[in-house]
Design a protein around this motif. Structure first.
Motif, mmCIF file in Angstrom:
data_model
loop_
_atom_site.group_PDB
_atom_site.id
_atom_site.type_symbol
_atom_site.label_atom_id
_atom_site.label_comp_id
_atom_site.label_asym_id
_atom_site.label_seq_id
_atom_site.Cartn_x
_atom_site.Cartn_y
_atom_site.Cartn_z
ATOM 1 N N ILE A 62 0.849 -1.189 0.000
ATOM 2 C CA ILE A 62 0.000 0.000 0.000
ATOM 3 C C ILE A 62 0.887 1.242 0.000
ATOM 4 C CG2 ILE A 62 -1.816 1.277 1.186
ATOM 5 C CD1 ILE A 62 -2.665 -1.317 2.511
ATOM 6 N N THR A 63 0.640 2.124 -0.942
ATOM 7 C CA THR A 63 1.389 3.378 -1.013
ATOM 8 C C THR A 63 0.394 4.484 -1.394
ATOM 9 O OG1 THR A 63 3.271 4.508 -2.058
ATOM 10 C CG2 THR A 63 2.112 2.896 -3.406
ATOM 11 N N SER A 64 0.845 5.524 -2.064
ATOM 12 C CA SER A 64 -0.071 6.619 -2.426
ATOM 13 C C SER A 64 0.412 7.286 -3.704
ATOM 14 C CB SER A 64 -0.150 7.660 -1.303
ATOM 15 O OG SER A 64 1.083 8.345 -1.178
ATOM 16 N N LEU A 65 -0.496 7.992 -4.348
ATOM 17 C CA LEU A 65 -0.134 8.747 -5.540
ATOM 18 C C LEU A 65 0.918 9.798 -5.194
ATOM 19 C CD1 LEU A 65 -3.670 9.322 -7.126
ATOM 20 C CD2 LEU A 65 -1.867 7.799 -7.984
ATOM 21 N N LEU A 172 -10.302 6.584 -5.257
ATOM 22 C CA LEU A 172 -10.674 7.951 -5.614
ATOM 23 C C LEU A 172 -11.473 8.646 -4.520
ATOM 24 C CD1 LEU A 172 -11.617 7.295 -9.335
ATOM 25 C CD2 LEU A 172 -9.461 8.204 -8.437
ATOM 26 N N ASN A 173 -11.866 7.907 -3.491
ATOM 27 C CA ASN A 173 -12.486 8.497 -2.308
ATOM 28 C C ASN A 173 -11.923 7.797 -1.076
ATOM 29 O OD1 ASN A 173 -13.863 6.117 -3.024
ATOM 30 N ND2 ASN A 173 -15.730 6.751 -1.969
ATOM 31 N N ASP A 174 -12.148 8.395 0.090
ATOM 32 C CA ASP A 174 -11.620 7.822 1.329
ATOM 33 C C ASP A 174 -12.304 6.478 1.594
ATOM 34 O OD1 ASP A 174 -10.272 10.200 1.471
ATOM 35 O OD2 ASP A 174 -11.468 11.031 3.114
ATOM 36 N N ILE A 175 -11.498 5.460 1.883
ATOM 37 C CA ILE A 175 -12.034 4.115 2.080
ATOM 38 C C ILE A 175 -11.673 3.603 3.473
ATOM 39 C CG2 ILE A 175 -12.034 1.721 1.275
ATOM 40 C CD1 ILE A 175 -13.344 3.713 -0.651
ATOM 41 N N SER A 176 -12.706 3.395 4.276
ATOM 42 C CA SER A 176 -12.546 2.820 5.604
ATOM 43 C C SER A 176 -13.069 1.387 5.582
ATOM 44 C CB SER A 176 -13.298 3.661 6.645
ATOM 45 O OG SER A 176 -14.671 3.742 6.301
ATOM 46 N N GLU A 177 -13.102 0.752 6.742
ATOM 47 C CA GLU A 177 -13.498 -0.659 6.823
ATOM 48 C C GLU A 177 -14.901 -0.917 6.291
ATOM 49 O OE1 GLU A 177 -12.642 -4.446 7.174
ATOM 50 O OE2 GLU A 177 -11.214 -2.996 7.998
ATOM 51 N N ASP A 178 -15.785 0.063 6.436
ATOM 52 C CA ASP A 178 -17.174 -0.130 6.000
ATOM 53 C C ASP A 178 -17.480 0.558 4.672
ATOM 54 O OD1 ASP A 178 -17.000 2.421 6.943
ATOM 55 O OD2 ASP A 178 -18.543 2.221 8.486
ATOM 56 N N ILE A 213 -10.496 -20.405 8.167
ATOM 57 C CA ILE A 213 -9.610 -19.324 8.613
ATOM 58 C C ILE A 213 -10.428 -18.250 9.320
ATOM 59 C CG2 ILE A 213 -9.749 -18.032 6.437
ATOM 60 C CD1 ILE A 213 -6.798 -17.274 6.842
ATOM 61 N N SER A 214 -9.877 -17.685 10.369
ATOM 62 C CA SER A 214 -10.576 -16.653 11.133
ATOM 63 C C SER A 214 -10.543 -15.316 10.396
ATOM 64 C CB SER A 214 -9.919 -16.491 12.505
ATOM 65 O OG SER A 214 -10.378 -15.316 13.147
ATOM 66 N N PRO A 215 -11.641 -14.551 10.462
ATOM 67 C CA PRO A 215 -11.652 -13.202 9.861
ATOM 68 C C PRO A 215 -10.574 -12.290 10.441
ATOM 69 C CG PRO A 215 -13.881 -13.911 10.378
ATOM 70 C CD PRO A 215 -12.958 -14.919 10.997
ATOM 71 N N ALA A 216 -10.022 -12.664 11.599
ATOM 72 C CA ALA A 216 -8.945 -11.872 12.187
ATOM 73 C C ALA A 216 -7.718 -11.853 11.286
ATOM 74 C CB ALA A 216 -8.570 -12.432 13.561
ATOM 75 N N ASN A 217 -7.648 -12.826 10.360
ATOM 76 C CA ASN A 217 -6.516 -12.904 9.434
ATOM 77 C C ASN A 217 -6.745 -12.116 8.149
ATOM 78 O OD1 ASN A 217 -4.663 -14.809 10.832
ATOM 79 N ND2 ASN A 217 -6.425 -16.175 10.677
ATOM 80 N N TYR A 218 -7.960 -11.566 7.976
ATOM 81 C CA TYR A 218 -8.234 -10.762 6.793
ATOM 82 C C TYR A 218 -7.441 -9.455 6.893
ATOM 83 C CZ TYR A 218 -12.517 -13.645 6.217
ATOM 84 O OH TYR A 218 -13.414 -14.681 6.072
ATOM 85 N N LYS A 219 -6.897 -9.039 5.774
ATOM 86 C CA LYS A 219 -6.203 -7.750 5.705
ATOM 87 C C LYS A 219 -7.035 -6.801 4.843
ATOM 88 C CE LYS A 219 -2.372 -9.117 7.827
ATOM 89 N NZ LYS A 219 -1.906 -8.560 9.119
ATOM 90 N N SER A 220 -7.440 -5.683 5.418
ATOM 91 C CA SER A 220 -8.219 -4.685 4.684
ATOM 92 C C SER A 220 -7.325 -3.523 4.290
ATOM 93 C CB SER A 220 -9.379 -4.164 5.542
ATOM 94 O OG SER A 220 -10.333 -5.170 5.772
ATOM 95 N N CYS A 221 -7.374 -3.156 3.029
ATOM 96 C CA CYS A 221 -6.569 -2.034 2.522
ATOM 97 C C CYS A 221 -7.414 -0.762 2.593
ATOM 98 C CB CYS A 221 -6.119 -2.302 1.091
ATOM 99 S SG CYS A 221 -5.082 -3.770 0.914
ATOM 100 N N THR A 222 -7.305 -0.063 3.702
ATOM 101 C CA THR A 222 -8.028 1.188 3.869
ATOM 102 C C THR A 222 -7.095 2.360 3.570
ATOM 103 O OG1 THR A 222 -7.481 1.245 6.226
ATOM 104 C CG2 THR A 222 -9.547 0.169 5.608
ATOM 105 N N GLY A 223 -7.677 3.532 3.367
ATOM 106 C CA GLY A 223 -6.828 4.694 3.097
ATOM 107 C C GLY A 223 -7.615 5.846 2.509
ATOM 108 N N ASP A 224 -6.987 6.998 2.485
ATOM 109 C CA ASP A 224 -7.613 8.191 1.934
ATOM 110 C C ASP A 224 -7.646 8.129 0.410
ATOM 111 O OD1 ASP A 224 -7.770 9.134 4.535
ATOM 112 O OD2 ASP A 224 -5.910 10.300 4.372
ATOM 113 N N ALA A 225 -8.394 9.047 -0.174
ATOM 114 C CA ALA A 225 -8.379 9.186 -1.632
ATOM 115 C C ALA A 225 -6.932 9.391 -2.080
ATOM 116 C CB ALA A 225 -9.233 10.378 -2.051
ATOM 117 N N PHE A 249 -15.268 4.440 -5.147
ATOM 118 C CA PHE A 249 -14.814 4.753 -6.498
ATOM 119 C C PHE A 249 -13.334 4.417 -6.589
ATOM 120 C CE2 PHE A 249 -18.672 7.171 -6.293
ATOM 121 C CZ PHE A 249 -19.168 7.160 -7.587
ATOM 122 N N ALA A 250 -12.981 3.633 -7.593
ATOM 123 C CA ALA A 250 -11.586 3.207 -7.727
ATOM 124 C C ALA A 250 -11.291 2.878 -9.180
ATOM 125 C CB ALA A 250 -11.312 1.984 -6.846
#
Length: 293
Positions: A62-65, A172-178, A213-225, A249-250
């Motif tokens: 994970i990085t950024s523009l 293209l928009n802020d992406i959180s867990e939900d 596998i437990s959902p605790a092992n899921y990795k979510s890629c969150t981040g700002d636009a 939007f992505a």
């Protein structure tokens, strides 16, 4: 008719590949191609080398523009800003739809989106990861609808188009867990899940995955636009988590090698006639990445 032929072709290739002798010969050919091309890999910076090593180890970086500093990024963002209202005005055809893609015509109105994926530095990164000449499959501009539909790419899967597939995802928009983050299972755990489920291809429902596998092992890629994700989607189980609070939007930029006989789903986001129009202002190396078939 074309989709039927493509589906039949893919099914035939899978059956052929399952034959041990054929698989062995394909493995040899693949290793030979890698060894032959290693001396032709483009030079890259130390930071880009480190990025590639992280992709190989974890499956995702994970990085950024802002951090990437790709020259045409301002044009990409301006084009995306202009296109989003047009995608917002689109209406899902059915209640079970979960994503709306920009049409080829819309992408051609804002070619800066497609062309960003052909930046030479990005192609160099991709080629060094693949170890082979790059086939650029194009840019997919997505609006993911906030609903509970779990179909297609919202189910867990591994991309099987090629031995190595790399996708660059730009939020293209802020992406959180939900808000529909790209989710994945780290490579080391993916191998164990694949073995437990005897997975070969297709989609896995979240409920089924949680049996091994437990959902605790899921990795979510969150981040700002402006967040950028490099994902080796052929080596990790992954999905787009269904957004709940707001739409996502992505843009997805897709890459494989050019080994056409070994590829499934050989396609581009744009028709050949549009590629010809865009090619007028491309370098020879860039042209080779889009006219690889």
């Amino acid at each position: 008719m074309y989709k039927f032929i493509q589906k039949a072709r893919n099914k035939f290739i899978k059956k052929i590949d399952a034959i041990p002798f054929i698989r062995y010969q394909a493995d040899l050919a693949y290793q030979t191609a890698l060894e032959k091309h290693i001396s032709q890999l483009p030079a890259i910076s130390t930071s880009d080398f480190d990025l590639i090593e992280k992709i190989k180890h974890e499956g995702v970086v994970i990085t950024s523009l802002e951090d990437l500093k790709i020259p045409s990024t301002p044009k990409l963002l301006q084009a995306a800003e202009n296109l989003i209202p047009k995608i917002l005005s689109s209406i899902a055809a059915q209640k079970n739809d979960f994503t709306i893609h920009a049409s080829a015509q819309q992408i051609m109105e804002y070619p800066e989106i497609f062309l960003w994926g052909l930046e030479q530095r990005l192609l160099n990164i991709v080629e060094n990861y693949l170890g082979l000449p790059v086939a650029y499959h194009g840019a997919y501009f997505r609006r993911d609808i906030a609903n509970q539909v779990e179909q297609g790419s919202r189910l867990w899967h591994i991309d099987k188009e090629d031995r190595k597939v790399l996708k660059i995802i730009v939020y293209l928009n802020d992406i959180s867990e939900d808000k529909g983050p790209f989710q994945y299972i780290p490579q080391s755990l993916t191998a164990k899940v694949v073995q437990s489920l005897k997975y070969t291809s297709g989609y896995i429902r979240n409920q089924t995955l949680q049996e091994v596998i437990s959902p605790a092992n899921y990795k979510s890629c969150t981040g700002d636009a402006g967040t950028v994700i490099f994902a080796a989607t052929s080596s990790i189980l992954h999905r787009g988590k269904p957004p709940v609070v707001s739409e996502r939007f992505a843009i997805f930029f897709d890459y494989t090698s050019r080994r056409q006989k070994q590829l499934l789903y050989c396609n581009s986001s744009l028709p050949h006639s549009d590629l010809l129009l865009l090619a007028n202002n491309l370098t020879e190396k860039q042209k080779e990445c889009i006219f690889w078939e």
